[in-house]
Design a protein around this motif. Sequence first.
Motif, PDB file in Angstrom:
ATOM      1  N   ALA A  72      -2.262  -0.706   2.406  1.00 51.51           N
ATOM      2  CA  ALA A  72      -0.911  -0.222   2.704  1.00 51.51           C
ATOM      3  C   ALA A  72      -0.137   0.148   1.444  1.00 51.51           C
ATOM      4  CB  ALA A  72      -0.138  -1.289   3.483  1.00 51.51           C
ATOM      5  N   GLY A  73      -0.719  -0.114   0.260  1.00 48.85           N
ATOM      6  CA  GLY A  73      -0.089   0.306  -0.987  1.00 48.85           C
ATOM      7  C   GLY A  73       0.849  -0.699  -1.615  1.00 48.85           C
ATOM      8  N   TYR A  74       0.778  -1.964  -1.198  1.00 51.75           N
ATOM      9  CA  TYR A  74       1.696  -2.967  -1.743  1.00 51.75           C
ATOM     10  C   TYR A  74       1.119  -3.752  -2.912  1.00 51.75           C
ATOM     11  CZ  TYR A  74       5.041  -2.225   1.992  1.00 51.75           C
ATOM     12  OH  TYR A  74       5.971  -1.669   2.819  1.00 51.75           O
ATOM     13  N   VAL A  75      -0.181  -3.923  -2.953  1.00 56.34           N
ATOM     14  CA  VAL A  75      -0.800  -4.681  -4.041  1.00 56.34           C
ATOM     15  C   VAL A  75      -2.030  -3.932  -4.531  1.00 56.34           C
ATOM     16  CG1 VAL A  75      -0.003  -6.876  -3.075  1.00 56.34           C
ATOM     17  CG2 VAL A  75      -2.319  -6.070  -2.553  1.00 56.34           C
ATOM     18  N   GLU A  76      -2.501  -4.336  -5.708  1.00 56.33           N
ATOM     19  CA  GLU A  76      -3.742  -3.805  -6.244  1.00 56.33           C
ATOM     20  C   GLU A  76      -4.537  -4.954  -6.846  1.00 56.33           C
ATOM     21  OE1 GLU A  76      -1.641  -2.322 -10.427  1.00 56.33           O
ATOM     22  OE2 GLU A  76      -2.813  -0.934  -9.207  1.00 56.33           O
ATOM     23  N   CYS A  77      -5.852  -4.859  -6.761  1.00 53.65           N
ATOM     24  CA  CYS A  77      -6.731  -5.907  -7.293  1.00 53.65           C
ATOM     25  C   CYS A  77      -7.332  -5.430  -8.612  1.00 53.65           C
ATOM     26  CB  CYS A  77      -7.838  -6.233  -6.292  1.00 53.65           C
ATOM     27  SG  CYS A  77      -7.226  -6.956  -4.752  1.00 53.65           S
ATOM     28  N   ALA A  89       3.403  -1.466  -9.108  1.00 52.65           N
ATOM     29  CA  ALA A  89       4.631  -1.168  -9.848  1.00 52.65           C
ATOM     30  C   ALA A  89       5.589  -0.328  -9.011  1.00 52.65           C
ATOM     31  CB  ALA A  89       4.296  -0.443 -11.151  1.00 52.65           C
ATOM     32  N   VAL A  90       5.023   0.554  -8.207  1.00 53.32           N
ATOM     33  CA  VAL A  90       5.842   1.382  -7.309  1.00 53.32           C
ATOM     34  C   VAL A  90       5.424   1.046  -5.880  1.00 53.32           C
ATOM     35  CG1 VAL A  90       6.467   3.712  -6.596  1.00 53.32           C
ATOM     36  CG2 VAL A  90       6.000   3.226  -9.013  1.00 53.32           C
ATOM     37  N   LEU A  91       6.368   0.527  -5.098  1.00 50.29           N
ATOM     38  CA  LEU A  91       6.060   0.125  -3.726  1.00 50.29           C
ATOM     39  C   LEU A  91       6.192   1.306  -2.775  1.00 50.29           C
ATOM     40  CD1 LEU A  91       7.944  -3.296  -3.600  1.00 50.29           C
ATOM     41  CD2 LEU A  91       5.504  -2.882  -3.980  1.00 50.29           C
ATOM     42  N   PRO A  92       5.504   1.269  -1.633  1.00 52.46           N
ATOM     43  CA  PRO A  92       5.602   2.358  -0.661  1.00 52.46           C
ATOM     44  C   PRO A  92       7.035   2.534  -0.167  1.00 52.46           C
ATOM     45  CG  PRO A  92       3.782   0.889  -0.128  1.00 52.46           C
ATOM     46  CD  PRO A  92       4.577   0.212  -1.197  1.00 52.46           C
ATOM     47  N   ALA A  93       7.367   3.792   0.088  1.00 50.27           N
ATOM     48  CA  ALA A  93       8.677   4.061   0.688  1.00 50.27           C
ATOM     49  C   ALA A  93       8.684   3.513   2.101  1.00 50.27           C
ATOM     50  CB  ALA A  93       8.954   5.562   0.699  1.00 50.27           C
ATOM     51  N   ARG A  94       9.842   3.129   2.578  1.00 53.76           N
ATOM     52  CA  ARG A  94       9.956   2.662   3.952  1.00 53.76           C
ATOM     53  C   ARG A  94       9.688   3.813   4.913  1.00 53.76           C
ATOM     54  NH1 ARG A  94      12.146  -2.390   4.825  1.00 53.76           N
ATOM     55  NH2 ARG A  94      13.156  -3.399   3.051  1.00 53.76           N
ATOM     56  N   ILE A 189       5.863   1.327  10.285  1.00 53.64           N
ATOM     57  CA  ILE A 189       4.982   0.459   9.516  1.00 53.64           C
ATOM     58  C   ILE A 189       3.549   0.954   9.679  1.00 53.64           C
ATOM     59  CG2 ILE A 189       6.569  -1.469   9.905  1.00 53.64           C
ATOM     60  CD1 ILE A 189       4.453  -2.715  11.758  1.00 53.64           C
ATOM     61  N   PRO A 190       2.674   0.614   8.742  1.00 53.45           N
ATOM     62  CA  PRO A 190       1.293   1.111   8.839  1.00 53.45           C
ATOM     63  C   PRO A 190       0.510   0.427   9.950  1.00 53.45           C
ATOM     64  CG  PRO A 190       1.517  -0.388   6.976  1.00 53.45           C
ATOM     65  CD  PRO A 190       2.909  -0.160   7.505  1.00 53.45           C
ATOM     66  N   LEU A 191      -0.453   1.165  10.499  1.00 52.92           N
ATOM     67  CA  LEU A 191      -1.411   0.575  11.426  1.00 52.92           C
ATOM     68  C   LEU A 191      -2.471  -0.151  10.606  1.00 52.92           C
ATOM     69  CD1 LEU A 191      -2.131   3.162  14.259  1.00 52.92           C
ATOM     70  CD2 LEU A 191      -1.555   0.758  14.573  1.00 52.92           C
ATOM     71  N   ILE A 192      -2.710  -1.408  10.923  1.00 53.07           N
ATOM     72  CA  ILE A 192      -3.610  -2.239  10.134  1.00 53.07           C
ATOM     73  C   ILE A 192      -4.836  -2.573  10.984  1.00 53.07           C
ATOM     74  CG2 ILE A 192      -3.833  -4.448   8.932  1.00 53.07           C
ATOM     75  CD1 ILE A 192      -0.762  -4.300   8.542  1.00 53.07           C
ATOM     76  N   PRO A 193      -6.028  -2.139  10.568  1.00 55.77           N
ATOM     77  CA  PRO A 193      -7.226  -2.353  11.389  1.00 55.77           C
ATOM     78  C   PRO A 193      -7.443  -3.805  11.790  1.00 55.77           C
ATOM     79  CG  PRO A 193      -7.693  -0.784   9.643  1.00 55.77           C
ATOM     80  CD  PRO A 193      -6.312  -1.314   9.379  1.00 55.77           C
ATOM     81  N   ALA A 194      -7.208  -4.743  10.880  1.00 54.08           N
ATOM     82  CA  ALA A 194      -7.428  -6.157  11.219  1.00 54.08           C
ATOM     83  C   ALA A 194      -6.501  -6.596  12.342  1.00 54.08           C
ATOM     84  CB  ALA A 194      -7.222  -7.029   9.987  1.00 54.08           C
ATOM     85  N   ASN A 195      -5.283  -6.081  12.340  1.00 55.61           N
ATOM     86  CA  ASN A 195      -4.338  -6.427  13.403  1.00 55.61           C
ATOM     87  C   ASN A 195      -4.766  -5.812  14.731  1.00 55.61           C
ATOM     88  OD1 ASN A 195      -1.423  -5.215  14.704  1.00 55.61           O
ATOM     89  ND2 ASN A 195      -1.639  -7.426  14.449  1.00 55.61           N
ATOM     90  N   ILE A 196      -5.334  -4.592  14.681  1.00 54.74           N
ATOM     91  CA  ILE A 196      -5.815  -3.964  15.909  1.00 54.74           C
ATOM     92  C   ILE A 196      -6.920  -4.810  16.532  1.00 54.74           C
ATOM     93  CG2 ILE A 196      -7.016  -1.958  16.858  1.00 54.74           C
ATOM     94  CD1 ILE A 196      -5.536  -0.216  14.861  1.00 54.74           C
TER      95      ILE A 196
END
Length: 238
Positions: A72-77, A89-94, A189-196
Amino acid sequence: MSLPSEDLVAEALFRPVRTGNAFEETMERMLQAIRLGVVLPGGRLPPERDLSARLGVSRVTLREALRALQEAGYVECRRGRYGGTFVRAVLPARGPVDPPHAADLEDILTLRHVLETGAAEAAASRALTPQDRRRLRAHLDECTDVGPAEYRRRDSRLHLAIAETTAAPSLTSAVADVRTRVNALLDAIPLIPANIGHSDRQHHDIVDAILHGDPAGARESMAQHLDGTASLLRGFLS
């Protein structure tokens, strides 16, 4: 020794999640920590072992949540000696809709909870006709293992089919109205496969309880399902 204020906030957010929707509630806690600046952009999240222990979830659940946040673009490993999971450093726009005020969000979620848990309970309390049973199973099959492009439409249709099974047109209309409001939030909000995948399993539990004439089980299964969605909405939009 007292903790610094930011550590006190972290302790409040990274507390053990409730059972039933561990993945969604883990997502909610992580997003809250990012949104509130408990972990700043560019900052490193606590190690997986520490986070899983503090949240009271398995390492598998935590990694699934972190992978979803990465997609979803909030973290990076980052790998290597100084690697770990970092807030981007730059979070996704709402999303395209304005986030609701907290009171408005809770109003929608509370209304949905009351209506849809009641609908599931009422549907399970009826003597279902063969047509009722075929329709519920058909909508469940239609909603299972479907791709993201079609998921929300078919998910909505299954929830409306459950309301329709109550044979109470006013209730079905009310569920349709609140679902319209919820979908406007879900579209942000994004569709998250694990939640589906999690939702698919919960849908089966709800429909099974209705078909077996188990009102309490249907109500509880629907409540668990709605609580998972509510956690994601609060996490992304609050």
